[in-house]
Enzyme design. Sequence first.
Site, PDB file in Angstrom:
ATOM      1  N   ASP A   1     -10.444 -47.233  16.385  1.00 56.43           N
ATOM      2  CA  ASP A   1     -10.348 -48.458  16.648  1.00 56.43           C
ATOM      3  C   ASP A   1     -11.643 -49.291  16.242  1.00 56.43           C
ATOM      4  OD1 ASP A   1     -12.550 -48.780  19.114  1.00 56.43           O
ATOM      5  OD2 ASP A   1     -11.041 -47.197  19.569  1.00 56.43           O
TER       6      ASP A   1
ATOM      7  N   GLU B   1     -11.984 -22.867  -8.456  1.00 57.67           N
ATOM      8  CA  GLU B   1     -11.915 -24.103  -7.596  1.00 57.67           C
ATOM      9  C   GLU B   1     -13.481 -24.586  -7.174  1.00 57.67           C
ATOM     10  OE1 GLU B   1      -8.071 -23.111  -4.774  1.00 57.67           O
ATOM     11  OE2 GLU B   1     -10.005 -21.959  -4.449  1.00 57.67           O
TER      12      GLU B   1
END
Length: 749
Positions: free
Chosen positions: A535, A615
Amino acid sequence: MAIKFYEDKKFFSLTTKNTEYQIKINEIGMVLHTYYGKKVGSLDMSYLIKKIDRGFSGNPYECRNERGVSADTLPQEYPTDGAGDYRVSALKTELPNGSGTCDLRYRSHEIKSGRDSLKDLPYVRAESDRVDTLKLVLEDKIAGILVILSYQVFEEKDIISRYTVIENVSGGRIVINKAASACFDIMGNDPDFIHFHGRHAMERLPERQKVGHEIHRISSKRGMSSHHNNPFVIVCDRDTGELSGNCYGIMLMYSGDHAEEIERDQAGMVRVVSGISDDHFRWNLEKGESFTTPEVMLGFSGEGLSDLSFLFHRIIRENICPKEFRNVKRPVLINNWEGTYFDFDDEKIKSMMDSAASAGIEMFVLDDGWFGKRNDDHAGLGDWTVNTDKLKCGLKGIADHATSLGMKFGLWFEPEMINEDSDLFRKHPEWVLRDPGRDPVMGRDQMVLDMSRTDVVDYLYDGISAILGSADISYIKWDFNRSLSNVYSSALPALSQGEVSHRFVLGSYALMQRLRDAFPNVMIEGCSGGGGRFDAGIMFYSPQIWCSDNTEAINRLKIQKGTSYGYPVSTMGSHVSAAPNHQSGREVPFMTRAIVAMSGTFGYELDPRKLTDDERAMIRGQIDVFNRYYDLVHKGRVLRLSDDDDEKYYTSWGFVSEDKSEALLNLVVTDVRANPEIICVRIGNLDPDAVYEVDEFITSVQDAPDDASFEKKGAKGERFTGSALMNAGYAFDPLFGVYPSVMIHFRKI
Ligand code: DGJ
């Protein structure tokens, strides 16, 4: 001055670059909300009010013969209970004589430049912006209540923030049973509203619906803003889309219990009330005391949802997040949680650090399990001392190892929580929230500390700051892994138990602020089992938040998209994790995982030693790409380019820089089809007269051996006019394979 009072007509006009907000004082001093929307040249908008005599909508005593004047039908700025407005109210009070009525009238006002900061609560910082403030003082003379409505106008940012102060000027104690931050009534349309619901590991999913005649209540009584209902709502016209239409955003800056109530009244007017939830709230206001609500931000755009998002993104980034992290590129981090869970020691961590550093990762974050007797999630919370059985070289040894490799070091805490099996609980059982004589509800086998107590906040401050001072630590991951229950403080009398939920939030904010003051360069990444405390309030202390415990890229498309309506990319913690994914079991190509995580703060959450050489080599390239487009992604306008229907097939999104000189376009195909339909997306917000060239084309398809040729088909060097991309769109070549993705960069030439 962005605020003007028109004395003759008794109305206020608050103007930003593109919007106007009007407040009218009527003939008996009622404070009415008459307009919010595109600028209307300061015309008195109270002409919109039709004084219709509606049965069963009573009249203030002074207007008993003017039946069109009713608190129940007039648009209000701060409606109260008991005085004839039967819609959702913003304020509910109880006087010493038991009366529950409050009836406010205009008393005075002040207009000034600048803004007051809030002492214990987050707020929108003025920074270098021009901010003007209107303080409207309302009073109920009989009750002895003053209400000060404070409006901060951020003219250039197109945002108005509001908070409310309630003051007891009576001779006795007044109880506040509800004190919302703001209310405003929208006249004359039939809108939709969008709210963001969810659950643990699937947060902030947008849901759009018609505002019906019932009262819609979006709320949390979990002691946190919650995974389940975010304190941000949008109200918009029925035909509003991403690039056109009227829309309002109402965003509460608060991390505890909240409620957003939306009601369509008998006359078709829509009321929005936002603030602390009244579910667990009962505040005693002694004579002479005042109560300040959290701040709420209001934004309006006539240009659609994407523009509304931009207004909130910009103000959160520039006026809410701590300035130390505003214009500084955040480090690409690796977090060991999904790589090791609790199973680590210093040797393992150091070798993970070696591997991460060799791939170019910029910060290592040591997650849960480094302290107390924390070998699983049943013990140790509250004991903030290093577990030297696991970390034999001590925390400093670990942090120094990171530093020696050129990486920063970060550490996990969960300050507000405590395990029953902890030295802290054995010493201070009275420090937890629990009802007398009753076993508390447990969550993840932990209880919640009583943050309303200053001794608890002091203990945490001392413990955490000692750790931060003991090693070179640049970052805290601040977790919070359960909802509150049994919200009862042994330090407060029976009468004050209704204050504990809010005092809890104030205690957490106080602790964060003290740590921020002492360690301003330590970045706090907020977290609550992922995005349970996501928030704008917490962003005042922590400029990024772990977006979700769900790290699976395909699920993340939905979570990040939903989050993007209100919150900027720079706040969204997002990592590449291992495949198969630990939450869903799905296998997504490494590059697709990276393309999704790059639309966030970007990092890795895996054991780098278990990656293939290919990777690991790709990590360096991914970090380069992320760093290259950092400003564009973190400060640009977000484009949501696919809707719910499209997303059964693909998700597309992008970013356009504010000066329109570059854009980034992303696509993930989530349901690959043979002989596929063409995917074509219109890219908004470009310069229609400019020519854009594709100068980088990245795809995951190289991971899929059968389609290794795809990259060559990429559109690098292709040119388009802005207006073609905006009106006809960009048509992707078909993509095949497993969750294929592309990222395309356009530069204006
Ligand atoms: C929940 C967080 O969201 C995870 O990332 C991890 O930090 C765990 N808590 C640790 O307990």
